[in-house]
Write an enzyme that holds these catalytic residues in place. Structure first.
Site: not given
Ligand SMILES: C[S@@+](CC[C@H](N)C(=O)[O-])C[C@H]1O[C@@H](n2cnc3c(N)ncnc32)[C@H](O)[C@@H]1O
Length: 497
Positions: A113-114, A139, A161, A177, A230
């Site tokens: 979420p940023g 999201r 993606d 991340d 994480c």
């Molecule tokens: C750990 S969270 C990110 C948290 C964010 N960086 C923050 O600091 O608020 C992982 C994110 O990866 C995204 N995600 C899942 N599959 C993905 C893909 N194939 N490519 C890019 N992002 C992806 C998810 O939707 C999720 O929002």
């Protein structure tokens, strides 16, 4: 807490007893000052006045541990206004490892979420460009909300993606991340405490590896990629970095993190597998280190083209640019791969802000205008944005609709209209509360309301959003969710009196 899920890590965790003890303690909140909107000393004084006790971390003085909270910091006006972001302490480390600089072009491949995109833009002083990407539409709404709340004008949101993120732009730095098994959230999430199933355990490293490979193809030679999760699982951490290093044939190296940052060294062996010794330079942060969640961080430098890169298509080549207006709100100009800001539109915006709210051009310093019929007008600190199909938005939306009837957005007014001199109403708490409860009120007689229509609602000198004046009565035009949050904050303030 049952330690069974994490028992497999007993041999690699530096202090098993402290680790276990931390898991059963409630996790304190931490907040990160947003210097785009807040002066740290004033923010701290304001929060401490209300009973919060805040302890800055010595490795990051703008990140404060909330040692005492009379109520949730999320229920403060300062949070609602974007003066700070609630970010758990360990999650603040990856962007410090990435170290984005003002003026650079930076990609956050999994941004929603940023938390980290807002941190990057803040550290860059809203100068340069942050491309904040996520494939998940639900999201993306939270990502857009947070970027606008924190006053980030230098970000472009994309929906793609990450494994197939479009090439064509030379990124100076990329953050991966990655989606992960999130074991580091065990203190806050029952789901994280249960661990992931066998299927996810197998699937996640493949996704993570593909994201990291794509990031390394996208960054320019000499650029930096930070890979973070994480979770504690070495399969999702050092093993992923190890595979990339092997495939990179010397074109990628691991760099040490600044010694002041928290954590312990990466592991070089796991369940019979030996990793490249360089992965020791990665950092593991366990909940007992910072009284936070857990995090893994690796900083990689691209020394030259990676073997899986298509020549010319990545890291600055022109090859794969594709322009489209699509879902962007930013009309693309086919063939260029870039969308120029619209100087004519900006002039119309300046004239409208002057006429509607008595604002002069100086409020839009550094802001460029983008717009189309569906999406309204967005203002961004970017003279041009990439013309990818994946572009969702750029900067902060100022108005919805187009043509004769522009409806200002509440985030737009919050950002640019605090100094309005006409069609603005200064409200006291009771008046604002009444509006947010859906009631209509008479305009205060001294309010400079010169014509029926959209107005700026101001509270304690802050533009809090859009209202409407029908010639006699006022009503709120804040989005439902924002209005509900602000109402809870006002009610809380009332209780605290
Ligand atoms: C750990 S969270 C990110 C948290 C964010 N960086 C923050 O600091 O608020 C992982 C994110 O990866 C995204 N995600 C899942 N599959 C993905 C893909 N194939 N490519 C890019 N992002 C992806 C998810 O939707 C999720 O929002």
């Amino acid at each position: 807490m049952p330690a069974t899920v994490f028992e497999r890590y007993r041999s690699i965790i530096d202090d098993w007893d402290a680790f276990q003890a931390s898991l059963i303690r409630p996790q304190p909140a931490a907040l990160r000052v947003n210097r785009l909107k807040a002066d740290p000393a004033a923010l701290r004084a304001r929060l401490e006045e209300r009973g919060f006790r805040l302890e800055p971390y010595d490795w990051y003085p703008d990140l404060w541990r909330v040692a005492e909270e009379p109520f949730s910091p999320a229920l403060t006006l300062e949070h609602w206004l974007g003066r700070f972001y609630l970010q758990e302490a360990a999650a603040a480390v990856p962007v410090l490892a990435l170290d984005p600089q003002p003026g650079e072009t930076v990609l956050d491949l999994s941004a929603a979420p940023g938390g980290k995109s807002t941190q990057m833009a803040e550290r860059m002083g809203n100068r340069g460009m942050v491309v904040a990407n996520d494939p998940d539409p639900r999201r993306l709404a939270a990502l857009s909300h947070n970027l606008q709340r924190l006053g980030v004008t230098s970000a472009v949101i994309t929906r793609a993606d990450g494994r197939q993120f479009p090439g064509g732009l030379a990124f100076d730095r990329v953050l991966v991340d990655a989606p992960c098994s999130a074991e580091g959230n065990a203190r806050r999430s029952a789901r994280a405490r249960q661990g992931v199933g066998r299927h996810q355990r197998r699937r996640l490293p493949a996704v993570q590896l593909a994201l990291l490979r794509r990031a390394l193809a996208l960054v320019r030679p000499g650029g930096v990629v930070v890979y973070s999760t994480c979770t504690f699982a070495p399969e999702e951490n050092e093993a992923v970095v190890d595979q990339v290093l092997r495939a990179a044939e010397g074109s990628v190296t691991v760099e040490p993190l600044p010694p002041a940052l928290p954590g312990v060294a990466g592991v070089t062996a796991w369940e019979g597998q030996r990793f490249r010794p360089e992965v020791e330079a990665c950092r593991r942060i366990y909940p007992h280190h910072l009284d936070s969640g857990g995090m893994f961080v690796a900083r990689l430098r691209k020394r030259g083209p990676v073997p899986w890169e298509e020549p010319g298509a990545e890291g600055g080549g022109e090859g794969s640019r594709k322009a489209s207006a699509a879902r962007s709100g930013v009309p693309a100009r086919p063939g260029t791969g870039w969308v120029e800001a619209d100087a004519g539109l900006r002039q119309r915006v300046v004239a409208w802000l002057g006429e509607a709210f008595g604002l002069d051009e100086s409020v839009l310093e550094g802001a460029y205008a983008y717009g189309n019929e569906d999406q309204g007008i967005w203002l961004a600190a970017l003279p041009r944005v990439p013309g990818w199909e994946a572009v969702w938005s750029a900067g902060i939306r100022l108005v919805r609709g187009h043509g004769a009837t522009w409806k200002p957005t509440s985030f737009g007014l919050m950002q640019w209209a605090a100094g309005a001199t006409r069609n603005v109403v200064d409200l006291d708490r009771q008046e604002l509360q009444a509006l947010l409860e859906g009631r209509q009120i008479s305009a205060p007689p001294e309010a400079p309301l010169v014509r029926r229509g959209w107005i700026v609602l101001r509270y304690r000198g802050h533009a809090v959003g859009c209202g409407f004046w029908d010639g006699q009565r006022l009503r709120s035009a804040l989005p439902h969710e924002r209005a509900g949050e602000l109402l809870s904050i006002l009610r809380r303030e009332d209780e605290g009196r």
